[in-house]
Design an enzyme around this catalytic site. Structure first.
Site, short mmCIF file in Angstrom:
data_model
loop_
_atom_site.label_atom_id
_atom_site.label_comp_id
_atom_site.label_asym_id
_atom_site.label_seq_id
_atom_site.Cartn_x
_atom_site.Cartn_y
_atom_site.Cartn_z
N GLY A 1 0.83 -1.19 0.08
CA GLY A 1 -0.15 -0.10 -0.10
C GLY A 1 0.93 1.33 0.14
N SER A 2 1.91 1.15 0.57
CA SER A 2 2.93 2.27 0.88
C SER A 2 3.56 2.79 -0.40
CB SER A 2 4.02 2.10 1.74
OG SER A 2 3.60 1.96 3.00
N ASN B 1 -7.11 4.64 9.50
CA ASN B 1 -6.57 3.48 9.93
C ASN B 1 -6.67 3.40 11.40
OD1 ASN B 1 -4.41 5.31 8.81
ND2 ASN B 1 -3.11 4.21 9.91
N GLN C 1 -7.81 0.81 4.17
CA GLN C 1 -8.47 0.23 5.35
C GLN C 1 -10.06 -0.01 4.75
OE1 GLN C 1 -8.05 -0.55 8.47
NE2 GLN C 1 -5.64 -0.15 8.38
N SER D 1 -3.98 -2.50 -0.34
CA SER D 1 -2.82 -3.50 0.39
C SER D 1 -3.51 -4.65 0.45
CB SER D 1 -2.07 -2.83 1.35
OG SER D 1 -1.25 -3.76 1.82
N HIS E 1 -2.47 -7.37 2.49
CA HIS E 1 -2.54 -7.81 3.78
C HIS E 1 -3.36 -7.20 4.78
CE1 HIS E 1 0.02 -4.95 6.36
NE2 HIS E 1 0.19 -4.32 5.04
N THR F 1 10.41 -7.98 -11.81
CA THR F 1 9.64 -9.34 -12.08
C THR F 1 8.39 -9.27 -11.10
OG1 THR F 1 11.41 -10.13 -13.00
CG2 THR F 1 9.68 -11.62 -12.25
N CYS G 1 2.20 3.73 14.56
CA CYS G 1 1.94 2.27 14.44
C CYS G 1 3.40 1.28 14.62
CB CYS G 1 1.35 1.92 13.20
SG CYS G 1 2.19 2.79 12.04
#
Ligand SMILES: *Cc1c(COP(=O)(O)O)cnc(C)c1O
Length: 375
Positions: free
Chosen positions: A71-72, A151, A179, A199, A201, A237, A325
């Site tokens: 996401g970053s 978040n 989020q 993102s 995860h 890749t 965080c």
């Protein structure tokens, strides 16, 4: 000891079905998606299936989805990539004070390079003021970047209204929706969203894979040089297995949308009600109505959040505090500061974020332990 996990805003466990879907691409299907022979074509096909799944979830087109490493990276690519490609049109960007650091720090970097950035404040609930947004727009404004949902406090921003404002003025609108995926139904066309970050995860696929939606026709430059992967916008890749996993996970979460979000909401409301009734001097942060279903952010008076986390950990409970965080950063949260919370309350803040495997029994365990520790 059984682990009770209440930190789904930080990351989520990978679903069994997602692992199963990924496994061949760690094993026999190891082809490079850029090559001509069938082993590579299999990888390419799997990746395109994932791209189609992401596009479908957002009501975008398949050629508008770019896979990234997280996401970053998506935020960096959207903001800096867009700013560099469009600086001839203007040098002003509008964002908010409560963005993820991937957005805020991208903007800070641009400021050092001659861009001007307006950081909009928010009200006590964490919502931006639309009048203020309109008043900040100048003829140099090229980009508005406002997160879909926060978040830390779970507040959902008025995305539809922002999209109308930017569309009318022909300004590009990026939203960090990391989020919001799985918790809000998102139609980028209806909402007039031009760029969107997500993102894997945060919705039960692995860490290290993300995506960026960029509306067809919007110019942005790549930030990483090399091969021509991802429509020549992101060299390197491709992480085929995890891209496959992300595609599977986004498909599942939107297929189970109602059931999943009802469940989160029930757990959250039950938790908040019990805490309010049973622990005195507690304050719920964020917008009560327009908020992510799984988020509960509560401040306790005269409590050290970091100490609280440490004590909860002894009982196998995972949650998050009001400090930034990362564990090595004990700065008070910029989000809680922006909603006007004073430093002592910020210190006593606990963010609990629920997920698909939590139960009411887990919540009872959490509240019982919390009560014991705080009292
Ligand atoms: C987690 C998160 C990010 C960063 O995503 P990564 O994949 O961890 O880099 C960005 N924005 C928001 C709102 C997030 O919650």
């Amino acid at each position: 000891m059984k682990i009770r996990y209440f930190d789904h805003a930080a990351t989520t466990p990978v679903r069994e079905e997602v692992i199963k879907e990924m496994l061949p691409y760690f094993g026999i299907e190891y082809g490079n998606a850029s090559v001509m022979y069938s082993l590579g074509r299999n990888a390419k096909r799997a990746m395109q299936d994932a791209r189609r799944r992401v596009a479908k979830a957002l009501n975008a087109d398949i050629n508008e989805i770019y896979f990234t490493s997280c996401g970053s990276e998506s935020d960096n690519l959207a903001i800096k990539g867009f700013a560099y490609a469009n600086k001839d049109k203007g040098n002003h960007i509008i964002t908010t004070k409560i963005e993820h650091h991937a957005v805020i720090d991208s903007c800070r970097t641009l400021e050092k390079q001659g861009f001007n950035v307006t950081y909009l404040g928010v009200d006590e609930q964490g919502r931006i003021n639309l009048e203020e947004l309109i008043n900040s727009i100048t003829d140099k404004t090229i980009l508005v970047s406002i997160m879909f949902a926060n978040n830390e406090i779970g507040t959902i921003e008025p995305i539809e209204e922002i999209g109308k404002i930017t569309k009318e003025r022909k300004i590009v609108f990026h939203t960090d929706a990391v989020q919001a995926i799985g918790n809000v139904r998102i139609d980028v066309k209806k909402l007039n969203i031009d760029m969107l970050s997500l993102s894997g995860h945060k919705f039960y696929s692995p860490k290290g894979v993300g995506a960026l939606y960029v509306k067809d026709g919007i110019k942005f430059t790549k930030l990483q040089d090399g091969g021509g992967q991802e429509y020549n916008k992101r060299a390197g890749t491709e992480n085929v297995a995890e891209i496959v996993g992300l595609g599977k996970a986004i498909d599942i979460i939107y297929n189970e949308f109602d059931e999943y979000n009802e469940k989160l909401k029930k757990l959250r409301d039950y938790y908040i009600t019990r805490v309010k009734n049973e622990i005195k001097d507690s304050k719920v942060n964020g917008d009560i109505v327009r908020r992510l279903p799984g988020n509960a952010n509560i401040s306790f008076k005269n409590v050290m959040g970091t100490k609280l986390l440490f004590e909860l950990d002894k009982y196998g409970i995972c949650a998050s505090s009001g400090s930034a965080c990362s564990t090595d950063n004990l700065e008070p949260s910029h989000v809680l500061t922006a909603i006007g919370l004073d430093n002592t309350l910020i210190e006593g803040t606990l963010r609990v974020s629920f997920g698909k495997d939590n139960s009411i029994e887990d919540v009872d365990y959490l509240v019982d332990k919390l009560k014991g520790i705080i009292n």
